[in-house]
Design a protein around this motif. Structure first.
Motif, PDB file in Angstrom:
ATOM      1  N   THR A  34     -28.910  41.423  -1.752  1.00  0.00           N
ATOM      2  CA  THR A  34     -28.633  40.210  -2.550  1.00  0.00           C
ATOM      3  C   THR A  34     -29.512  40.146  -3.793  1.00  0.00           C
ATOM      4  OG1 THR A  34     -30.191  38.818  -1.308  1.00  0.00           O
ATOM      5  CG2 THR A  34     -27.911  38.906  -0.508  1.00  0.00           C
ATOM      6  N   GLY A  35     -30.693  40.790  -3.734  1.00  0.00           N
ATOM      7  CA  GLY A  35     -31.568  40.820  -4.912  1.00  0.00           C
ATOM      8  C   GLY A  35     -30.848  41.449  -6.102  1.00  0.00           C
ATOM      9  N   TYR A  38     -28.829  38.895  -7.958  1.00  0.00           N
ATOM     10  CA  TYR A  38     -29.650  38.052  -8.852  1.00  0.00           C
ATOM     11  C   TYR A  38     -30.089  38.858 -10.075  1.00  0.00           C
ATOM     12  CZ  TYR A  38     -29.571  34.349  -5.462  1.00  0.00           C
ATOM     13  OH  TYR A  38     -29.124  33.349  -4.634  1.00  0.00           O
ATOM     14  N   ARG A  39     -30.335  40.145  -9.858  1.00  0.00           N
ATOM     15  CA  ARG A  39     -30.723  41.008 -10.980  1.00  0.00           C
ATOM     16  C   ARG A  39     -29.564  41.149 -11.968  1.00  0.00           C
ATOM     17  NH1 ARG A  39     -35.222  44.775 -10.190  1.00  0.00           N
ATOM     18  NH2 ARG A  39     -36.398  44.067  -8.383  1.00  0.00           N
ATOM     19  N   ALA A  98     -34.974  37.915 -12.825  1.00  0.00           N
ATOM     20  CA  ALA A  98     -34.202  37.478 -11.653  1.00  0.00           C
ATOM     21  C   ALA A  98     -35.000  36.425 -10.882  1.00  0.00           C
ATOM     22  CB  ALA A  98     -33.882  38.665 -10.756  1.00  0.00           C
ATOM     23  N   SER A  99     -36.300  36.664 -10.736  1.00  0.00           N
ATOM     24  CA  SER A  99     -37.138  35.699 -10.033  1.00  0.00           C
ATOM     25  C   SER A  99     -37.169  34.369 -10.794  1.00  0.00           C
ATOM     26  CB  SER A  99     -38.545  36.282  -9.878  1.00  0.00           C
ATOM     27  OG  SER A  99     -39.424  35.335  -9.351  1.00  0.00           O
ATOM     28  N   SER A 102     -33.518  32.670 -10.662  1.00  0.00           N
ATOM     29  CA  SER A 102     -32.948  32.342  -9.352  1.00  0.00           C
ATOM     30  C   SER A 102     -33.451  30.983  -8.857  1.00  0.00           C
ATOM     31  CB  SER A 102     -33.290  33.436  -8.332  1.00  0.00           C
ATOM     32  OG  SER A 102     -34.686  33.556  -8.190  1.00  0.00           O
ATOM     33  N   ARG A 108     -27.760  30.143  -7.919  1.00  0.00           N
ATOM     34  CA  ARG A 108     -27.748  30.452  -6.478  1.00  0.00           C
ATOM     35  C   ARG A 108     -26.375  30.211  -5.844  1.00  0.00           C
ATOM     36  NH1 ARG A 108     -32.530  31.912  -5.372  1.00  0.00           N
ATOM     37  NH2 ARG A 108     -31.876  32.392  -3.269  1.00  0.00           N
ATOM     38  N   GLY A 128     -32.876  39.696   1.402  1.00  0.00           N
ATOM     39  CA  GLY A 128     -33.100  38.792   0.275  1.00  0.00           C
ATOM     40  C   GLY A 128     -34.292  37.890   0.523  1.00  0.00           C
ATOM     41  N   ARG A 129     -34.167  36.631   0.103  1.00  0.00           N
ATOM     42  CA  ARG A 129     -35.268  35.681   0.248  1.00  0.00           C
ATOM     43  C   ARG A 129     -34.872  34.477   1.110  1.00  0.00           C
ATOM     44  NH1 ARG A 129     -36.405  39.399  -2.468  1.00  0.00           N
ATOM     45  NH2 ARG A 129     -38.000  39.628  -4.071  1.00  0.00           N
ATOM     46  N   ASP A 130     -33.563  34.159   1.108  1.00  0.00           N
ATOM     47  CA  ASP A 130     -33.091  32.926   1.757  1.00  0.00           C
ATOM     48  C   ASP A 130     -31.933  33.203   2.706  1.00  0.00           C
ATOM     49  OD1 ASP A 130     -31.299  33.751  -0.179  1.00  0.00           O
ATOM     50  OD2 ASP A 130     -30.675  31.712  -0.692  1.00  0.00           O
ATOM     51  N   ILE A 131     -31.838  34.435   3.204  1.00  0.00           N
ATOM     52  CA  ILE A 131     -30.668  34.785   4.015  1.00  0.00           C
ATOM     53  C   ILE A 131     -30.725  34.061   5.371  1.00  0.00           C
ATOM     54  CG2 ILE A 131     -29.221  36.669   4.896  1.00  0.00           C
ATOM     55  CD1 ILE A 131     -29.724  36.568   1.771  1.00  0.00           C
ATOM     56  N   ARG A 179     -44.666  36.772  -8.658  1.00  0.00           N
ATOM     57  CA  ARG A 179     -43.305  36.746  -8.095  1.00  0.00           C
ATOM     58  C   ARG A 179     -43.320  35.996  -6.755  1.00  0.00           C
ATOM     59  NH1 ARG A 179     -38.844  40.573  -7.673  1.00  0.00           N
ATOM     60  NH2 ARG A 179     -39.793  42.248  -8.849  1.00  0.00           N
ATOM     61  N   ASP A 183     -41.147  32.689  -6.019  1.00  0.00           N
ATOM     62  CA  ASP A 183     -40.097  32.754  -4.995  1.00  0.00           C
ATOM     63  C   ASP A 183     -40.400  31.822  -3.810  1.00  0.00           C
ATOM     64  OD1 ASP A 183     -38.949  34.654  -6.630  1.00  0.00           O
ATOM     65  OD2 ASP A 183     -39.397  36.386  -5.350  1.00  0.00           O
ATOM     66  N   ARG A 186     -40.376  27.616  -5.294  1.00  0.00           N
ATOM     67  CA  ARG A 186     -39.289  26.962  -6.033  1.00  0.00           C
ATOM     68  C   ARG A 186     -38.681  25.871  -5.144  1.00  0.00           C
ATOM     69  NH1 ARG A 186     -35.930  32.371  -5.461  1.00  0.00           N
ATOM     70  NH2 ARG A 186     -35.090  32.014  -3.407  1.00  0.00           N
TER      71      ARG A 186
HETATM   72  O1   DC Z   1     -35.365  41.762  -3.964  1.00  0.00           O
HETATM   73  P1   DC Z   1     -35.417  41.863  -5.459  1.00  0.00           P
HETATM   74  O2   DC Z   1     -36.758  42.224  -5.999  1.00  0.00           O
HETATM   75  O3   DC Z   1     -34.333  42.746  -6.004  1.00  0.00           O
HETATM   76  O4   DC Z   1     -35.071  40.355  -5.988  1.00  0.00           O
HETATM   77  C1   DC Z   1     -35.231  39.981  -7.336  1.00  0.00           C
HETATM   78  C2   DC Z   1     -35.418  38.465  -7.416  1.00  0.00           C
HETATM   79  O5   DC Z   1     -34.200  37.792  -7.072  1.00  0.00           O
HETATM   80  C3   DC Z   1     -36.461  37.875  -6.475  1.00  0.00           C
HETATM   81  O6   DC Z   1     -37.771  37.894  -7.043  1.00  0.00           O
HETATM   82  C4   DC Z   1     -35.969  36.467  -6.240  1.00  0.00           C
HETATM   83  C5   DC Z   1     -34.467  36.572  -6.388  1.00  0.00           C
HETATM   84  N1   DC Z   1     -33.769  36.560  -5.102  1.00  0.00           N
HETATM   85  C6   DC Z   1     -33.522  35.329  -4.549  1.00  0.00           C
HETATM   86  O7   DC Z   1     -33.932  34.304  -5.090  1.00  0.00           O
HETATM   87  N2   DC Z   1     -32.810  35.237  -3.390  1.00  0.00           N
HETATM   88  C7   DC Z   1     -32.353  36.342  -2.764  1.00  0.00           C
HETATM   89  N3   DC Z   1     -31.638  36.211  -1.635  1.00  0.00           N
HETATM   90  C8   DC Z   1     -32.624  37.621  -3.311  1.00  0.00           C
HETATM   91  C9   DC Z   1     -33.355  37.702  -4.484  1.00  0.00           C
END
Ligand code: DC
Length: 228
Positions: A34-35, A38-39, A98-99, A102, A108, A128-131, A179, A183, A186
């Motif tokens: 998922t990153g 966002y990228r 992306a950070s 997002s 989102r 990802g971060r919020d899966i 970062r 992340d 937020r």
């Molecule tokens: O995993 P990554 O470094 O490719 O992710 C890049 C940015 O995208 C990360 O710093 C925050 C955002 N991100 C997010 O908010 N939610 C996700 N599920 C995945 C990434």
């Protein structure tokens, strides 16, 4: 029958994508990064001179952005408005953008819908971060993969050095700390460990050990998940 969904969340540089890719291959699941989505959005903002703090411009741009994914030889390809952007989204500049972008719910929401559809259609390992907390709260297995900031900075530094990129260790570490801070703090869907996620600290573990540890967690879970 409901598809199997495995969620792996954690901070930058914890090794999520390496581990998720390996496990997906072993289990015959689809790996969803998922990153990278966002990228792709960040790449659009960068190439259209939209500043990360300009929320109005970001919101105005979102309806003209289409992000989809497809698979080539088992590798996820991210397609931004018809163009495959896989080769241009792996830079630190795009990662930081992306950070920064997002944090907006308008960004989102666009991607969360796509992620949920993918998980409904197939057995997936999604990182990802919020899966585990937001995208797939009913995932049968949730892992929170982390590592100390020093270990993560070292991995990122080695990766950059192997690519021949000039970099400074302290700068890489500062970048990761910034970062993490953004992340995790937020307002919308911050990075945090879901209540029912199993934590794995990979600071002193090699890739094989982490894969083995997570394989055990998946087997133990027997496919039965709990709510976040
Ligand atoms: O995993 P990554 O470094 O490719 O992710 C890049 C940015 O995208 C990360 O710093 C925050 C955002 N991100 C997010 O908010 N939610 C996700 N599920 C995945 C990434």
């Amino acid at each position: 029958m409901r598809h199997m969904n495995i969620a792996i969340d954690g901070p930058a540089g914890a090794g999520k994508s390496t581990i998720a890719k390996r496990l997906a291959k072993e289990l015959g699941y689809i790996y969803v990064d998922t990153g990278a989505m966002y990228r792709a959005m960040a790449y659009y903002f960068l190439t259209h001179d939209i500043a990360p703090e300009d929320e109005a411009a970001i919101a105005a741009a979102c309806p003209s952005i289409s992000v989809t994914i497809r698979y080539e030889d088992g590798e996820q390809q991210v397609v931004l408005n018809g163009e495959n952007v896989n080769g241009v989204i792996r830079t630190e500049e795009v990662g930081n953008m992306a950070s920064a972008t997002s944090v907006y719910s308008v960004v989102r929401e666009k991607l969360t819908d796509l992620q949920r559809r993918l998980a409904a259609e197939a057995d997936v390992i999604m990182d990802g971060r919020d899966i585990g907390t937001c995208v797939l709260p009913d995932a049968q297995v949730k892992i929170y993969l982390t590592a100390s900031i020093k270990a993560r900075a070292k991995r990122r530094y080695d990766e950059l050095a192997a690519k021949g990129a000039a970099c400074d260790f302290d700068e890489v570490e500062r970048d990761i700390a910034d970062r993490d801070d953004r992340d995790m703090h937020r307002e919308v869907s911050p990075l945090r460990q879901a209540k029912d996620a199993v934590p794995v600290d990979s600071s002193d573990m090699g890739i094989d050990e982490v894969v083995e540890a997570i394989r055990h967690i998946i087997a133990r879970s027997g496919g039965q998940g709990e709510k976040a």
